[in-house]
Design a protein around this motif. Sequence first.
Motif, PDB file in Angstrom:
ATOM      1  N   TRP A 210     -11.090  -4.434 -22.643  1.00  0.00           N
ATOM      2  CA  TRP A 210     -11.382  -4.097 -24.042  1.00  0.00           C
ATOM      3  C   TRP A 210     -11.221  -2.601 -24.270  1.00  0.00           C
ATOM      4  CZ3 TRP A 210     -14.608  -1.174 -27.117  1.00  0.00           C
ATOM      5  CH2 TRP A 210     -14.770  -1.572 -28.446  1.00  0.00           C
ATOM      6  N   ILE A 211     -11.729  -1.793 -23.355  1.00  0.00           N
ATOM      7  CA  ILE A 211     -11.671  -0.344 -23.534  1.00  0.00           C
ATOM      8  C   ILE A 211     -10.239   0.169 -23.378  1.00  0.00           C
ATOM      9  CG2 ILE A 211     -12.168   0.271 -21.126  1.00  0.00           C
ATOM     10  CD1 ILE A 211     -13.486   2.042 -24.289  1.00  0.00           C
ATOM     11  N   GLN A 212      -9.436  -0.446 -22.499  1.00  0.00           N
ATOM     12  CA  GLN A 212      -8.038  -0.038 -22.368  1.00  0.00           C
ATOM     13  C   GLN A 212      -7.270  -0.311 -23.653  1.00  0.00           C
ATOM     14  OE1 GLN A 212      -7.075  -2.214 -18.628  1.00  0.00           O
ATOM     15  NE2 GLN A 212      -6.152  -0.300 -17.935  1.00  0.00           N
ATOM     16  N   TRP A 213      -7.501  -1.484 -24.223  1.00  0.00           N
ATOM     17  CA  TRP A 213      -6.828  -1.835 -25.477  1.00  0.00           C
ATOM     18  C   TRP A 213      -7.186  -0.809 -26.553  1.00  0.00           C
ATOM     19  CZ3 TRP A 213      -4.195  -6.664 -26.836  1.00  0.00           C
ATOM     20  CH2 TRP A 213      -3.839  -6.738 -28.189  1.00  0.00           C
ATOM     21  N   THR A 214      -8.473  -0.570 -26.743  1.00  0.00           N
ATOM     22  CA  THR A 214      -8.921   0.351 -27.784  1.00  0.00           C
ATOM     23  C   THR A 214      -8.435   1.768 -27.526  1.00  0.00           C
ATOM     24  OG1 THR A 214     -10.868  -1.028 -28.219  1.00  0.00           O
ATOM     25  CG2 THR A 214     -10.945   1.262 -28.987  1.00  0.00           C
ATOM     26  N   SER A 215      -8.465   2.203 -26.274  1.00  0.00           N
ATOM     27  CA  SER A 215      -7.993   3.543 -25.935  1.00  0.00           C
ATOM     28  C   SER A 215      -6.520   3.717 -26.279  1.00  0.00           C
ATOM     29  CB  SER A 215      -8.207   3.816 -24.443  1.00  0.00           C
ATOM     30  OG  SER A 215      -9.576   3.774 -24.109  1.00  0.00           O
ATOM     31  N   ALA A 216      -5.734   2.672 -26.068  1.00  0.00           N
ATOM     32  CA  ALA A 216      -4.300   2.745 -26.326  1.00  0.00           C
ATOM     33  C   ALA A 216      -3.987   2.831 -27.814  1.00  0.00           C
ATOM     34  CB  ALA A 216      -3.599   1.541 -25.705  1.00  0.00           C
ATOM     35  N   PHE A 217      -4.710   2.058 -28.622  1.00  0.00           N
ATOM     36  CA  PHE A 217      -4.319   1.931 -30.022  1.00  0.00           C
ATOM     37  C   PHE A 217      -5.141   2.762 -31.000  1.00  0.00           C
ATOM     38  CE2 PHE A 217      -2.641  -2.143 -28.288  1.00  0.00           C
ATOM     39  CZ  PHE A 217      -1.308  -1.953 -28.638  1.00  0.00           C
ATOM     40  N   ALA A 276     -21.507  -2.420 -24.302  1.00  0.00           N
ATOM     41  CA  ALA A 276     -21.166  -3.252 -23.141  1.00  0.00           C
ATOM     42  C   ALA A 276     -19.658  -3.365 -22.967  1.00  0.00           C
ATOM     43  CB  ALA A 276     -21.785  -4.645 -23.300  1.00  0.00           C
ATOM     44  N   TRP A 277     -18.929  -3.512 -24.062  1.00  0.00           N
ATOM     45  CA  TRP A 277     -17.468  -3.562 -23.970  1.00  0.00           C
ATOM     46  C   TRP A 277     -16.909  -2.229 -23.478  1.00  0.00           C
ATOM     47  CZ3 TRP A 277     -17.224  -6.259 -29.340  1.00  0.00           C
ATOM     48  CH2 TRP A 277     -17.264  -7.648 -29.156  1.00  0.00           C
ATOM     49  N   ALA A 278     -17.460  -1.135 -24.005  1.00  0.00           N
ATOM     50  CA  ALA A 278     -16.938   0.186 -23.668  1.00  0.00           C
ATOM     51  C   ALA A 278     -17.217   0.567 -22.219  1.00  0.00           C
ATOM     52  CB  ALA A 278     -17.528   1.234 -24.613  1.00  0.00           C
ATOM     53  N   THR A 279     -18.260  -0.010 -21.621  1.00  0.00           N
ATOM     54  CA  THR A 279     -18.643   0.360 -20.251  1.00  0.00           C
ATOM     55  C   THR A 279     -18.347  -0.753 -19.253  1.00  0.00           C
ATOM     56  OG1 THR A 279     -20.921  -0.412 -20.644  1.00  0.00           O
ATOM     57  CG2 THR A 279     -20.453   1.920 -21.075  1.00  0.00           C
ATOM     58  N   SER A 280     -17.532  -1.713 -19.658  1.00  0.00           N
ATOM     59  CA  SER A 280     -17.276  -2.858 -18.780  1.00  0.00           C
ATOM     60  C   SER A 280     -16.596  -2.457 -17.473  1.00  0.00           C
ATOM     61  CB  SER A 280     -16.420  -3.903 -19.503  1.00  0.00           C
ATOM     62  OG  SER A 280     -15.165  -3.346 -19.873  1.00  0.00           O
ATOM     63  N   PHE A 281     -15.838  -1.333 -17.514  1.00  0.00           N
ATOM     64  CA  PHE A 281     -15.181  -0.881 -16.285  1.00  0.00           C
ATOM     65  C   PHE A 281     -16.200  -0.362 -15.276  1.00  0.00           C
ATOM     66  CE2 PHE A 281     -15.662   2.813 -18.911  1.00  0.00           C
ATOM     67  CZ  PHE A 281     -15.831   3.881 -18.053  1.00  0.00           C
ATOM     68  N   ILE A 282     -17.403  -0.062 -15.740  1.00  0.00           N
ATOM     69  CA  ILE A 282     -18.485   0.391 -14.851  1.00  0.00           C
ATOM     70  C   ILE A 282     -19.383  -0.785 -14.480  1.00  0.00           C
ATOM     71  CG2 ILE A 282     -20.513   1.887 -14.628  1.00  0.00           C
ATOM     72  CD1 ILE A 282     -19.158   3.810 -16.587  1.00  0.00           C
ATOM     73  N   THR A 283     -19.819  -1.532 -15.498  1.00  0.00           N
ATOM     74  CA  THR A 283     -20.777  -2.614 -15.273  1.00  0.00           C
ATOM     75  C   THR A 283     -20.125  -3.868 -14.692  1.00  0.00           C
ATOM     76  OG1 THR A 283     -20.472  -3.491 -17.514  1.00  0.00           O
ATOM     77  CG2 THR A 283     -22.154  -1.780 -17.217  1.00  0.00           C
ATOM     78  N   LYS A 284     -18.793  -3.999 -14.890  1.00  0.00           N
ATOM     79  CA  LYS A 284     -18.041  -5.179 -14.454  1.00  0.00           C
ATOM     80  C   LYS A 284     -18.460  -6.450 -15.187  1.00  0.00           C
ATOM     81  CE  LYS A 284     -16.120  -2.457 -11.465  1.00  0.00           C
ATOM     82  NZ  LYS A 284     -14.772  -1.898 -11.761  1.00  0.00           N
ATOM     83  N   ILE A 285     -19.079  -6.282 -16.354  1.00  0.00           N
ATOM     84  CA  ILE A 285     -19.454  -7.431 -17.172  1.00  0.00           C
ATOM     85  C   ILE A 285     -18.254  -7.831 -18.021  1.00  0.00           C
ATOM     86  CG2 ILE A 285     -20.993  -8.319 -18.963  1.00  0.00           C
ATOM     87  CD1 ILE A 285     -23.084  -6.328 -18.051  1.00  0.00           C
ATOM     88  N   ASN A 286     -17.823  -9.059 -17.911  1.00  0.00           N
ATOM     89  CA  ASN A 286     -16.668  -9.554 -18.632  1.00  0.00           C
ATOM     90  C   ASN A 286     -16.903  -9.492 -20.145  1.00  0.00           C
ATOM     91  OD1 ASN A 286     -15.167 -12.036 -19.961  1.00  0.00           O
ATOM     92  ND2 ASN A 286     -14.016 -11.450 -18.132  1.00  0.00           N
ATOM     93  N   SER A 287     -15.826  -9.180 -20.896  1.00  0.00           N
ATOM     94  CA  SER A 287     -15.944  -9.052 -22.347  1.00  0.00           C
ATOM     95  C   SER A 287     -16.391 -10.356 -22.999  1.00  0.00           C
ATOM     96  CB  SER A 287     -14.603  -8.614 -22.941  1.00  0.00           C
ATOM     97  OG  SER A 287     -14.229  -7.349 -22.471  1.00  0.00           O
ATOM     98  N   THR A 288     -15.892 -11.477 -22.491  1.00  0.00           N
ATOM     99  CA  THR A 288     -16.305 -12.770 -23.040  1.00  0.00           C
ATOM    100  C   THR A 288     -17.776 -13.037 -22.752  1.00  0.00           C
ATOM    101  OG1 THR A 288     -14.066 -13.610 -22.718  1.00  0.00           O
ATOM    102  CG2 THR A 288     -15.800 -15.240 -23.070  1.00  0.00           C
ATOM    103  N   ALA A 289     -18.230 -12.622 -21.592  1.00  0.00           N
ATOM    104  CA  ALA A 289     -19.649 -12.786 -21.255  1.00  0.00           C
ATOM    105  C   ALA A 289     -20.533 -12.003 -22.217  1.00  0.00           C
ATOM    106  CB  ALA A 289     -19.899 -12.328 -19.814  1.00  0.00           C
ATOM    107  N   VAL A 290     -20.060 -10.836 -22.643  1.00  0.00           N
ATOM    108  CA  VAL A 290     -20.817 -10.030 -23.604  1.00  0.00           C
ATOM    109  C   VAL A 290     -20.991 -10.796 -24.915  1.00  0.00           C
ATOM    110  CG1 VAL A 290     -20.774  -7.931 -25.012  1.00  0.00           C
ATOM    111  CG2 VAL A 290     -20.109  -7.829 -22.604  1.00  0.00           C
ATOM    112  N   VAL A 291     -19.912 -11.424 -25.380  1.00  0.00           N
ATOM    113  CA  VAL A 291     -19.983 -12.184 -26.626  1.00  0.00           C
ATOM    114  C   VAL A 291     -20.924 -13.368 -26.494  1.00  0.00           C
ATOM    115  CG1 VAL A 291     -18.671 -13.659 -28.186  1.00  0.00           C
ATOM    116  CG2 VAL A 291     -17.734 -11.480 -27.472  1.00  0.00           C
ATOM    117  N   LEU A 292     -20.823 -14.087 -25.378  1.00  0.00           N
ATOM    118  CA  LEU A 292     -21.707 -15.237 -25.177  1.00  0.00           C
ATOM    119  C   LEU A 292     -23.168 -14.808 -25.111  1.00  0.00           C
ATOM    120  CD1 LEU A 292     -19.641 -17.312 -22.574  1.00  0.00           C
ATOM    121  CD2 LEU A 292     -19.808 -17.657 -25.043  1.00  0.00           C
ATOM    122  N   GLY A 293     -23.405 -13.660 -24.463  1.00  0.00           N
ATOM    123  CA  GLY A 293     -24.770 -13.123 -24.424  1.00  0.00           C
ATOM    124  C   GLY A 293     -25.253 -12.735 -25.811  1.00  0.00           C
TER     125      GLY A 293
END
Length: 470
Positions: A210-217, A276-293
């Motif tokens: 998620w953060i790579q996508w946002t960083s790129a665009f 959570a999306w922005a720090t997923s590269f640190i926490t290793k929490i999947n983006s879909t898991a964030v939404v479900l949570g």
Amino acid sequence: MTKDKWLRFAVCFVPMLLLLVDVPEGMNPKAWQLFPFYIGTIMAIMLRPMGEAPILFIFLGLYAVTMNGLSVALSGFSIGMVWLVTGAYFIAQAFRDTNLGKRIAYLLIRTFGRTSLGLGYAAAFSDFIIAPVTPSNAARTGGIIWPIFRSIAEALDSYPDKNPRGIGAYLAQLLYIVTMCTGLTFLTGYAANTVAWTFADQLLGLKISWIQWTSAFIVPAGIMLLAAPIIIYKIFPPSIHKIDNISIAQKGLESIGPMSNKEKILLCLFILAIAAWATSFITKINSTAVVLGFIALALITGVLKWQDVARNGQIWTTLAWYGGILGMATALNKFGFFMWMAKLLQTYVDFSSFSHIGLLLTMVALGTACRYLFVSCGAYMASVLPVQFTIGLAAGLPQWDMFLVFTTCGVMGALVTHYANAAGPVLFGANYVSVKTWWSIGLFYTLLSYVVFAIIGVPWWSMLGMFASL
């Protein structure tokens, strides 16, 4: 269905004749069995004898029975990205049901809306703020933002049949551009992004967070977003310039009352999701898991009610057709179809005469021309992206370059018509702007965005280590 729709529906089954042909040399028989159903589905999405969801169920059902392909037919519904987008629709409903989306818009109107240009920026910022958790342009821009700003236009005596150029036409045209800019910025800002993300994974081998996508665009799309209100103001100016924004915002805020506990909870959950999306590269929490949570907490706290979610057909339609089309495309890739096609192209086409930049530009031009054929950005992504990626692989184009350039074309290219994106029928359907004007401004802004992405986006991507064709 009408006779015309029956005819279009019948045409979609013509690819089934391929099943009577021997399997091409070098192709996996399983790929050949699935390919006609995939092509038939794409044709049906383009010709639209019915909606996308029933089309997918028809072709998936026929494939499951005739080819004993139940596991393939259901495989798309286990893809995490499908559930990420579907889950984000839950969040969009929470913004609508709690009125938090409206509150944000009115607060921005109070801050920026003293002039018509300021009101344009209030519309743009409103859309931008809720875009990360609202993948539906129709729900976000068409369902939350546009009704507010259309009410403002009518309050200023600007109606489709009376003084449309007062401010209503400006806002309608602007919001269509805004929704594509915000949609491209965030992975979860546009449902069609999930198709590009999946093909980038399946065909190009790119694991994009998620953060790579946002960083790129965020830089090139953000510039186009910031430029949109003033550019449209210059080329398609409203006749109303000064606005009593304080009174409008006050009436709007009074109509929805003081901030409720549900809104406060939703705001906290929204901030937590972004973090959570922005720090997923640190926490290793999947983006879909964030939404479900997020959904779990929203249901526990009463921000969402399951009865309301169950009645939201858009959620389940999205799940049905995105899960279906991505499942078929993923299975084709697993069976080696796209690799077989790339090798075939390498055999019969001499790509050595093309430079990387030349080939990228050629396919962008062809892709933009194709936009006039598609009534859905998701359909365009599902139909055209695999072809572009396959040609690119055959020509030896760098994977990141293909993803960035073709995804940009896929999203920003939707501006050329009023039907290429789900928000278009809502905004254009208000009848403030003629077809000729809409298409002219859309084409102009599409081409302008390509120039900006080339001048600013490419150096930015190169700095991030993503672009290698220069």
